[in-house]
Scaffold this motif. Structure first.
Motif, short mmCIF file in Angstrom:
data_model
loop_
_atom_site.label_atom_id
_atom_site.label_comp_id
_atom_site.label_asym_id
_atom_site.label_seq_id
_atom_site.Cartn_x
_atom_site.Cartn_y
_atom_site.Cartn_z
N ASN A 100 8.33 56.46 24.11
CA ASN A 100 7.66 56.11 22.86
C ASN A 100 6.41 55.26 23.12
O ASN A 100 5.41 55.41 22.43
CB ASN A 100 8.62 55.37 21.93
CG ASN A 100 9.58 56.32 21.23
OD1 ASN A 100 9.29 57.51 21.08
ND2 ASN A 100 10.71 55.81 20.81
N ARG A 101 6.48 54.40 24.11
CA ARG A 101 5.31 53.59 24.43
C ARG A 101 4.18 54.48 24.96
O ARG A 101 3.02 54.32 24.58
CB ARG A 101 5.66 52.52 25.47
CG ARG A 101 4.48 51.63 25.78
CD ARG A 101 4.84 50.53 26.74
NE ARG A 101 3.66 49.71 26.97
CZ ARG A 101 3.68 48.42 27.13
NH1 ARG A 101 4.82 47.77 27.10
NH2 ARG A 101 2.57 47.76 27.34
N VAL A 131 8.32 51.85 18.90
CA VAL A 131 7.20 51.09 19.46
C VAL A 131 6.11 50.96 18.40
O VAL A 131 5.72 51.95 17.78
CB VAL A 131 6.62 51.79 20.71
CG1 VAL A 131 5.40 51.06 21.22
CG2 VAL A 131 7.67 51.89 21.79
N THR A 160 14.00 51.15 20.39
CA THR A 160 13.16 52.18 21.00
C THR A 160 11.89 52.44 20.21
O THR A 160 10.98 53.08 20.73
CB THR A 160 13.94 53.50 21.13
OG1 THR A 160 14.40 53.89 19.83
CG2 THR A 160 15.12 53.34 22.06
N GLN A 180 12.47 54.14 24.99
CA GLN A 180 11.42 53.16 24.69
C GLN A 180 10.18 53.44 25.53
O GLN A 180 9.05 53.37 25.04
CB GLN A 180 11.94 51.75 24.97
CG GLN A 180 10.99 50.66 24.54
CD GLN A 180 11.48 49.29 24.96
OE1 GLN A 180 11.29 48.89 26.10
NE2 GLN A 180 12.11 48.58 24.04
N ASP A 219 8.25 56.60 17.15
CA ASP A 219 9.72 56.53 17.26
C ASP A 219 10.28 57.94 17.42
O ASP A 219 11.37 58.24 16.96
CB ASP A 219 10.34 55.80 16.06
CG ASP A 219 10.06 56.50 14.74
OD1 ASP A 219 9.29 57.47 14.73
OD2 ASP A 219 10.62 56.07 13.72
N PHE A 236 8.63 46.05 19.79
CA PHE A 236 9.70 47.04 19.75
C PHE A 236 10.70 46.67 18.67
O PHE A 236 10.94 45.50 18.40
CB PHE A 236 10.43 47.09 21.11
CG PHE A 236 9.51 47.35 22.26
CD1 PHE A 236 9.09 48.62 22.55
CD2 PHE A 236 9.05 46.31 23.06
CE1 PHE A 236 8.23 48.88 23.60
CE2 PHE A 236 8.20 46.54 24.12
CZ PHE A 236 7.79 47.83 24.39
#
Length: 137
Positions: free
Chosen positions: A81-82, A40, A38, A78, A73, A22
């Motif tokens: 985004n993952r 990834v 945020t 976060q 992104d 990250f």
């Protein structure tokens, strides 16, 4: 039990094989974007993965390379985004694993051949009608 990403009915990638990092995402967003990590970056080592058979591994490496890298992104979250990065990885790996069915050559039908010739004759008539009249007409 470790979570897995399903690719096909038989192929599942253990999440432990993914290398996730990250960082702060660039661009506008003010203080939140400058402080919150945020963005990834997801890396997947295809060559070292246990999820594929040898033939599948070779196909994926030939199409995507030994390591697949995905960056997300899009969102301020976060977690979101993952999830996006994992979805994109699954899509790319599915596309790389897909085997195109070989095309079987077929002959055109009689009707389609007749339609083609009729269309060519019609077009010829249209073009002939546009010509300058000769002394014969």
């Amino acid at each position: 039990m470790e979570r897995e990403l399903p690719l096909t009915a038989t192929v599942r990638i253990p999440v432990g094989e993914l290398d996730v990092s990250f960082s702060t995402s660039g661009g506008p967003g003010g203080q939140h974007a400058n402080k919150a990590a945020t963005r990834v970056e997801l890396r997947f080592d295809v060559a070292a993965s246990t999820a594929f058979t040898e033939a599948q591994r070779e196909r994926v490496i030939a199409r995507l390379g030994r390591e697949v890298r995905i960056v997300a992104d899009d969102s301020r979250s976060q977690l979101r985004n993952r999830a996006l990065a994992e979805e994109r990885l699954v899509e790319r790996l599915r596309a790389a694993l897909h085997v195109e069915r070989p095309r079987r050559a077929t002959r055109p039908t009689k009707a389609s051949q007749r339609r083609r010739v009729a269309a060519k004759q019609h077009r010829s008539e249209v073009k002939r009608a546009r010509r300058r009249p000769t002394g014969d007409d």
